[in-house]
Design a protein around this motif. Structure first.
Motif, mmCIF file in Angstrom:
data_model
loop_
_atom_site.group_PDB
_atom_site.id
_atom_site.type_symbol
_atom_site.label_atom_id
_atom_site.label_comp_id
_atom_site.label_asym_id
_atom_site.label_seq_id
_atom_site.Cartn_x
_atom_site.Cartn_y
_atom_site.Cartn_z
ATOM 1 N N ALA A 17 0.628 -1.336 -0.011
ATOM 2 C CA ALA A 17 -0.025 -0.023 0.053
ATOM 3 C C ALA A 17 0.959 1.331 0.010
ATOM 4 C CB ALA A 17 -1.074 -0.094 1.078
ATOM 5 N N THR A 20 2.408 1.498 -3.821
ATOM 6 C CA THR A 20 1.582 1.450 -5.089
ATOM 7 C C THR A 20 1.229 3.099 -5.423
ATOM 8 O OG1 THR A 20 -0.639 1.122 -3.765
ATOM 9 C CG2 THR A 20 0.423 -0.573 -4.769
ATOM 10 N N HIS A 21 1.005 3.603 -4.484
ATOM 11 C CA HIS A 21 0.820 5.242 -4.870
ATOM 12 C C HIS A 21 1.973 5.931 -5.250
ATOM 13 C CE1 HIS A 21 2.052 6.130 -0.779
ATOM 14 N NE2 HIS A 21 2.162 7.343 -1.183
ATOM 15 N N ARG A 22 3.124 5.427 -4.936
ATOM 16 C CA ARG A 22 4.418 6.100 -5.426
ATOM 17 C C ARG A 22 4.766 5.772 -6.592
ATOM 18 N NH1 ARG A 22 7.639 5.722 0.147
ATOM 19 N NH2 ARG A 22 6.867 3.605 -0.174
ATOM 20 N N PRO A 25 3.480 7.949 -10.685
ATOM 21 C CA PRO A 25 2.431 9.018 -10.448
ATOM 22 C C PRO A 25 2.089 9.882 -11.878
ATOM 23 C CG PRO A 25 4.694 9.629 -9.426
ATOM 24 C CD PRO A 25 4.831 8.337 -9.811
ATOM 25 N N ASP A 29 -3.872 5.730 -12.445
ATOM 26 C CA ASP A 29 -4.916 6.457 -11.651
ATOM 27 C C ASP A 29 -5.391 5.442 -10.574
ATOM 28 O OD1 ASP A 29 -6.704 4.343 -12.682
ATOM 29 O OD2 ASP A 29 -7.595 5.729 -14.043
ATOM 30 N N ALA A 30 -6.279 5.855 -9.652
ATOM 31 C CA ALA A 30 -6.788 4.917 -8.450
ATOM 32 C C ALA A 30 -6.932 3.533 -8.760
ATOM 33 C CB ALA A 30 -7.798 5.775 -7.584
ATOM 34 N N SER A 31 -7.880 3.249 -9.936
ATOM 35 C CA SER A 31 -8.146 1.986 -10.387
ATOM 36 C C SER A 31 -6.921 1.099 -10.778
ATOM 37 C CB SER A 31 -9.191 2.167 -11.491
ATOM 38 O OG SER A 31 -8.629 2.507 -12.797
ATOM 39 N N HIS A 32 -6.014 2.082 -11.623
ATOM 40 C CA HIS A 32 -4.809 1.121 -11.780
ATOM 41 C C HIS A 32 -3.980 0.909 -10.621
ATOM 42 C CE1 HIS A 32 -5.087 3.581 -15.661
ATOM 43 N NE2 HIS A 32 -5.742 2.502 -15.837
ATOM 44 N N GLU A 33 -3.936 1.773 -9.615
ATOM 45 C CA GLU A 33 -3.208 1.392 -8.257
ATOM 46 C C GLU A 33 -3.798 0.155 -7.553
ATOM 47 O OE1 GLU A 33 -2.879 4.960 -6.045
ATOM 48 O OE2 GLU A 33 -1.930 5.950 -7.381
ATOM 49 N N LEU A 34 -5.078 0.374 -7.788
ATOM 50 C CA LEU A 34 -5.764 -1.071 -7.152
ATOM 51 C C LEU A 34 -5.262 -2.254 -7.755
ATOM 52 C CD1 LEU A 34 -7.841 -2.122 -4.969
ATOM 53 C CD2 LEU A 34 -9.642 -1.767 -6.613
ATOM 54 N N HIS A 37 -1.785 -3.095 -6.678
ATOM 55 C CA HIS A 37 -2.056 -3.504 -5.202
ATOM 56 C C HIS A 37 -2.349 -5.074 -5.387
ATOM 57 C CE1 HIS A 37 -2.431 -3.377 -1.036
ATOM 58 N NE2 HIS A 37 -3.427 -4.346 -1.047
#
Length: 136
Positions: A17, A20-22, A25, A29-34, A37
């Motif tokens: 977690a 993933t957001h790093r 960037p 986007d958020a769905s790709h980060e999910l 993960h």
């Protein structure tokens, strides 16, 4: 995702977690980060002895981008790369001495260069124009 601890005592889900957001960037986007993960967490569950190592996120993210964000395909490629093409050794799963690990890394970087040149010529030309990787 159920948190679990790998053999090194790392809380794998927390480590994933954080990373993933790093990862890329502005590209993910958020769905790709999910999706990223999920790929990393599933791999860590599949191979709990190795778990998650920082840096795997960029490899998995590259595969996500390459597959046009097809999570199952990216996961399949990631598992094959890690298992069949020495990726697990790159992240320290095998007991190689430093010299052997460096030779493996150089071999894999060479393979990446050839693959990138063939499959993503514009990206390869960009890397060349930016002098990446830097020459020793």
């Amino acid at each position: 995702d159920e948190p679990f601890t790998d053999v090194r005592g790392t809380r794998v889900t927390d480590a994933i977690a954080r990373d993933t957001h790093r990862t890329f960037p502005g590209i993910l986007d958020a769905s790709h980060e999910l999706s990223l993960h999920r790929i990393l967490n599933a791999f860590a569950h599949l191979h709990p002895t190795l778990g998650y190592i920082q840096g795997m996120n960029f490899l998995a993210a590259f595969l996500l981008i390459y597959t046009h964000f097809d999570t199952p395909s990216a996961f399949s490629y990631f598992v094959r790369l890690m298992r069949d093409f020495h990726g697990m050794e790159l992240f320290g799963f095998a007991n190689h001495d430093v010299g052997e690990g460096n030779r493996l890394l150089l071999h894999l970087l060479g393979a990446f260069d050839r693959l990138c040149e063939r499959e993503l010529p514009a990206l390869y030309e960009h890397f060349v124009s930016e002098s990446y990787p830097p020459q020793a």
